[in-house]
Scaffold this motif. Structure first.
Motif, PDB file in Angstrom:
ATOM      1  N   LYS A 188       5.718   4.130  -8.609  1.00 27.60           N
ATOM      2  CA  LYS A 188       4.532   4.324  -7.913  1.00 27.60           C
ATOM      3  C   LYS A 188       3.363   3.444  -7.769  1.00 27.60           C
ATOM      4  CE  LYS A 188       3.916   8.569  -8.329  1.00 27.60           C
ATOM      5  NZ  LYS A 188       3.084   9.744  -7.850  1.00 27.60           N
ATOM      6  N   MET A 194       2.417   0.822  -4.849  1.00 25.44           N
ATOM      7  CA  MET A 194       0.911   1.454  -3.626  1.00 25.44           C
ATOM      8  C   MET A 194       0.403  -0.828  -4.245  1.00 25.44           C
ATOM      9  SD  MET A 194      -0.092   4.370  -6.252  1.00 25.44           S
ATOM     10  CE  MET A 194      -1.986   4.032  -5.725  1.00 25.44           C
ATOM     11  N   LYS A 200       0.356  -2.231  -0.407  1.00 23.71           N
ATOM     12  CA  LYS A 200      -1.269  -1.511  -0.677  1.00 23.71           C
ATOM     13  C   LYS A 200      -1.168  -0.299   0.122  1.00 23.71           C
ATOM     14  CE  LYS A 200      -3.333  -6.097  -1.385  1.00 23.71           C
ATOM     15  NZ  LYS A 200      -2.519  -6.370  -2.455  1.00 23.71           N
ATOM     16  N   ILE A 201      -0.583   0.330  -0.418  1.00 19.51           N
ATOM     17  CA  ILE A 201      -0.404   2.032   0.257  1.00 19.51           C
ATOM     18  C   ILE A 201      -0.765   2.528  -0.921  1.00 19.51           C
ATOM     19  CG2 ILE A 201       2.126   0.989   2.275  1.00 19.51           C
ATOM     20  CD1 ILE A 201       3.904   2.359  -1.152  1.00 19.51           C
ATOM     21  N   SER A 202      -0.916   4.203  -0.641  1.00 17.41           N
ATOM     22  CA  SER A 202      -1.600   5.256  -0.594  1.00 17.41           C
ATOM     23  C   SER A 202      -0.481   5.536  -1.866  1.00 17.41           C
ATOM     24  CB  SER A 202      -1.026   6.446  -0.358  1.00 17.41           C
ATOM     25  OG  SER A 202      -0.330   6.696   0.677  1.00 17.41           O
ATOM     26  N   GLU A 203       0.230   6.587  -2.888  1.00 11.50           N
ATOM     27  CA  GLU A 203       0.478   7.113  -3.247  1.00 11.50           C
ATOM     28  C   GLU A 203       1.327   7.686  -2.879  1.00 11.50           C
ATOM     29  OE1 GLU A 203       0.301  10.338  -7.920  1.00 11.50           O
ATOM     30  OE2 GLU A 203      -1.247   9.647  -6.653  1.00 11.50           O
ATOM     31  N   GLU A 204       0.617   8.634  -1.967  1.00 12.08           N
ATOM     32  CA  GLU A 204       2.096   9.854  -0.676  1.00 12.08           C
ATOM     33  C   GLU A 204       2.629   8.824  -0.546  1.00 12.08           C
ATOM     34  OE1 GLU A 204      -1.846   9.885  -0.768  1.00 12.08           O
ATOM     35  OE2 GLU A 204      -1.521  11.861  -1.955  1.00 12.08           O
ATOM     36  N   GLU A 205       2.921   7.821   0.338  1.00  9.34           N
ATOM     37  CA  GLU A 205       3.561   6.762   1.172  1.00  9.34           C
ATOM     38  C   GLU A 205       4.275   6.219   0.034  1.00  9.34           C
ATOM     39  OE1 GLU A 205       0.595   5.001   4.755  1.00  9.34           O
ATOM     40  OE2 GLU A 205      -0.041   4.226   2.397  1.00  9.34           O
TER      41      GLU A 205
END
Length: 91
Positions: free
Chosen positions: A47, A51, A55-60
């Motif tokens: 994760k 991330m 460059k995405i969120s943890e959820e994504e």
């Protein structure tokens, strides 16, 4: 068996068998717990890599791992290990 009456042998053996079985179950549970913890660590590392790179969120990042695992009919931990391995190769 000097000093041990014959009628006491069976209860003692039953207790020993019971203790052995309980210990065996505990060992199995410990191994499963260790394995789950290792899988969790790999998933968290993957994760983090996703991330950072995407460059995405943890959820994504978790969602991406989950979708990929479902699409490839694999465990999330296996997909995560692939991500970690690929990231190490690209260093």
């Amino acid at each position: 068996m000097d000093g041990l009456r014959k009628e006491r042998v069976k209860p003692i053996l039953d207790l020993c068998i019971s203790r052995f079985n309980a210990f065996s179950r505990l060992q199995t549970e410990l191994e499963k717990t260790k394995s789950a913890l290792e899988e969790r660590k790999v998933i968290d590392r993957a994760k983090g890599i996703l991330m950072k790179v995407k460059k995405i969120s943890e959820e994504e990042a978790y969602g991406l791992l989950r979708r990929t695992a479902m699409n490839e009919n694999r465990k999330i931990a296996e997909v995560a290990q692939s991500v970690v391995t690929a990231a190490e190769l690209l260093r």
